[in-house]
Write a protein that holds these residues in place. Structure first.
Motif, PDB file in Angstrom:
ATOM      1  N   ASP A   7       0.826  -1.205   0.000  1.00 23.68           N
ATOM      2  CA  ASP A   7       0.000   0.000   0.000  1.00 23.68           C
ATOM      3  C   ASP A   7       0.863   1.260   0.000  1.00 23.68           C
ATOM      4  N   ASP A  56      -5.056   8.036  -1.542  1.00 27.68           N
ATOM      5  CA  ASP A  56      -5.967   7.708  -2.636  1.00 27.68           C
ATOM      6  C   ASP A  56      -5.341   8.081  -3.990  1.00 27.68           C
ATOM      7  N   GLU A  57      -5.980   7.649  -5.064  1.00 26.38           N
ATOM      8  CA  GLU A  57      -5.429   7.839  -6.405  1.00 26.38           C
ATOM      9  C   GLU A  57      -5.311   9.313  -6.775  1.00 26.38           C
ATOM     10  N   GLU A  59      -4.774  11.972  -4.757  1.00 26.04           N
ATOM     11  CA  GLU A  59      -3.618  12.570  -4.084  1.00 26.04           C
ATOM     12  C   GLU A  59      -2.319  12.057  -4.690  1.00 26.04           C
ATOM     13  N   TYR A  60      -2.283  10.755  -4.975  1.00 29.90           N
ATOM     14  CA  TYR A  60      -1.069  10.189  -5.565  1.00 29.90           C
ATOM     15  C   TYR A  60      -0.784  10.816  -6.930  1.00 29.90           C
TER      16      TYR A  60
END
Length: 295
Positions: A7, A56-57, A59-60
């Motif tokens: 993760d 989460d996607e 923010e990434y």
């Protein structure tokens, strides 16, 4: 919230300033602790599970975009330096463009030993983009000193990179104490073993270290360049930019430390070293071979 190995997470106690990959989860006395590798910096850390938050996607993606912009800026600066070197070599090789001579160049060969297989892959992609000849080897930091001699014999590099993950823990000792670092002592021992093979600082150029590594100990052990003078985190790709600059600097020239670190992502607080001779050699003539069809 369920945190699993693999993760992407942030540490709430540090304001989620860095992204980490969960490498391992340990449990002791009913308390779970995660071992973390930095996603973009060469830092290893541990944190209690309750201190972690999943990224989460969205923010990434935002953070990944910022990282790409930093990497692209540094790559553009490297290309500018490379073009200047290429033009100067062409000028001298053709005696001021007065001769129509085709020449070739032999940049320095790199052996890159990395304690993180994902970072190694990213670095190899960048070496290829920069046309730097390289052999990459994944090896745990704790085992590098045992294997470096054999790897030098096998690959015969001009430049050696020894890197992976590291961290300084104030609670374990003073900043001068190698025992206070996660992997610095292994990097130091690996440099020493490499210098037993090739003592000359010009015949084998060594970059060593990772985030927060013991810079002084690495230099004294025989590294030409190392991290981290101010014990800060360094970017995963910084070692590539350092050695690529050396690989494409003519062997008659000396590379000043500032010229090396000024265009890296981390800069002089994270990277330093000593004046070092370049590696690039120019030859002539360059012969183009064309296969002729036989009929």
């Amino acid at each position: 919230m369920m945190v699993r190995v693999g993760d992407l997470v942030g540490r709430t106690s540090h304001g989620c300033d860095l992204l980490f990959r969960v490498i391992e989860i340990k449990e002791e006395n009913g308390q779970k602790t995660a071992i973390l590798y930095g996603e973009d910096v060469r830092l290893i850390a541990d944190a209690p599970i309750h201190d972690l938050v999943l990224v989460d996607e969205g923010e990434y993606s935002k953070r990944a975009k910022r990282e790409r912009e930093k990497v692209e800026k540094t790559f553009r600066l490297f290309k500018q330096d490379y073009q200047l070197i290429k033009q100067r070599n062409e000028y001298y090789s053709t005696r001021g463009y007065s001769n129509d001579i085709h020449y070739f160049q032999l940049p320095g060969k790199v052996l890159h030993i990395d304690g993180d297989p994902l970072y190694l892959r990213k670095c190899l992609e960048l070496y290829e983009k920069m046309n730097v000849p390289v052999q990459g080897v994944y090896c745990k930091e704790t085992e590098m000193h045992q294997k470096v001699g054999q790897l030098i014999d096998e690959y015969r590099p001009d430049i050696l990179v020894i890197t992976g993950h590291d961290a300084y823990t104030k609670a374990k000792g003073k900043v001068t104490d190698l025992k206070a670092y996660r992997h610095s002592r292994y990097f130091v021992e690996t440099v020493r073993e490499a210098r037993k093979k090739i003592p000359s600082l010009d015949q084998l150029i060594i970059f060593a270290g990772a985030c927060q590594s013991h810079f002084e100990a690495l230099i004294h052990a025989g590294a030409n360049f190392a991290s981290s003078p101010s014990r800060i985190n360094i970017h995963a790709l910084d070692p590539v930019y350092v050695v690529a600059k050396i690989s494409y600097t003519p062997f008659m020239d000396r590379v000043q430390v500032w010229d090396i670190v000024k265009n890296t992502i981390t800069g002089e607080k994270g990277l330093g070293g000593i004046e070092t001779r370049g590696i690039l050699r120019t030859g002539m003539p360059f012969q183009l071979y064309e296969e002729k069809s036989q009929g």
